[in-house]
Design a protein around this motif. Sequence first.
Motif, PDB file in Angstrom:
ATOM      1  N   GLN A   1       0.841  -1.201   0.000  1.00  0.00           N
ATOM      2  CA  GLN A   1       0.000   0.000   0.000  1.00  0.00           C
ATOM      3  C   GLN A   1       0.877   1.253   0.000  1.00  0.00           C
ATOM      4  N   ASN A   2       1.941   1.215   0.791  1.00  0.00           N
ATOM      5  CA  ASN A   2       2.867   2.343   0.829  1.00  0.00           C
ATOM      6  C   ASN A   2       3.569   2.524  -0.514  1.00  0.00           C
TER       7      ASN A   2
ATOM      8  N   GLY B   1       2.503   1.618  -3.447  1.00  0.00           N
ATOM      9  CA  GLY B   1       1.525   2.134  -4.397  1.00  0.00           C
ATOM     10  C   GLY B   1       1.282   3.617  -4.205  1.00  0.00           C
ATOM     11  N   SER B   2       1.192   4.044  -2.948  1.00  0.00           N
ATOM     12  CA  SER B   2       0.983   5.468  -2.652  1.00  0.00           C
ATOM     13  C   SER B   2       2.173   6.304  -3.087  1.00  0.00           C
TER      14      SER B   2
ATOM     15  N   LYS C   1      -3.021  -1.628  -7.688  1.00  0.00           N
ATOM     16  CA  LYS C   1      -4.314  -1.083  -7.265  1.00  0.00           C
ATOM     17  C   LYS C   1      -4.132   0.150  -6.394  1.00  0.00           C
ATOM     18  N   ALA C   2      -3.179   0.089  -5.454  1.00  0.00           N
ATOM     19  CA  ALA C   2      -2.948   1.215  -4.541  1.00  0.00           C
ATOM     20  C   ALA C   2      -2.402   2.434  -5.267  1.00  0.00           C
ATOM     21  N   SER C   3      -1.748   2.214  -6.400  1.00  0.00           N
ATOM     22  CA  SER C   3      -1.154   3.337  -7.138  1.00  0.00           C
ATOM     23  C   SER C   3      -2.194   4.118  -7.938  1.00  0.00           C
TER      24      SER C   3
ATOM     25  N   THR D   1      -1.425  -5.795  -5.839  1.00  0.00           N
ATOM     26  CA  THR D   1      -1.858  -4.926  -4.746  1.00  0.00           C
ATOM     27  C   THR D   1      -1.256  -3.535  -4.896  1.00  0.00           C
TER      28      THR D   1
ATOM     29  N   ARG E   1       2.078   6.802  -6.756  1.00  0.00           N
ATOM     30  CA  ARG E   1       1.049   7.794  -7.081  1.00  0.00           C
ATOM     31  C   ARG E   1       1.582   9.213  -6.870  1.00  0.00           C
TER      32      ARG E   1
END
Length: 247
Positions: A111-112, A114-115, A144-146, A141, A118
Amino acid sequence: MKEQQDEWLAGRNAVTEALRSSQSVQKVWVAEGVKKASIHEITQKAKEQNIVVNFVPKQKVDTLVGHKNHQGIIASIAAHNYSDMETLFQRAEAKGTAPFFILLDGIEDPQNLGSILRSADAAGADGVIIPKRGASGLTSTVAKASAGAIAHVPVVKVTNMARTIAELKERGLWMIGSDAKGDGDFKQLDASMPLGLIIGSEGKGMSRLVKESCDFLYSIPLMGQVTSLNAAVAGSLFMYEVQRKRS
């Protein structure tokens, strides 16, 4: 570290062909009890490509891939292809700006990652560099988070982060690190230079060798009771400070 929801290849032939081709194999798992002679080519090619091979109980392999039809060997592959270092330099040159690379020293949470991708896209960074070991790769995963940024930000995977930093410094980049005990406020950073922004892992921060490789260490002032920010949040603040000063 919890295994991420990667895309899986199961069976000796599938894993062997992936290692022979250009597919981005992340890791290989072998069930305990599998005869080593039968997977010699696989383990040899994985070693040549610096890919981790984990020997685990068969139940672990069953759980990871979700079925038992795997012949005792599976591999996780990247959801997206990786890039190369020259692509990052070419992107900066095409924009007519000083290079701005993001280096992640062991970000394990997808998640980190991906963020961060972004934010890197939004802030105009030329690309992201991650290590092969001890970090999340480009899994589904992460994609998706990006929120789509993974398709626009080139990601380079390197074997040795400290050596990569030394090579980038030889090519003119200055390394700035995000560190709670940094000497100066992050708003003091000079964004006009070719930059490599180093973000440490969740909890541990930068490794010793990577930290010692930094030319400058900056901190983010915290007014509350918490002693640190999430790695992705801290990275975003640094990225936007570079963007603000370059605009």
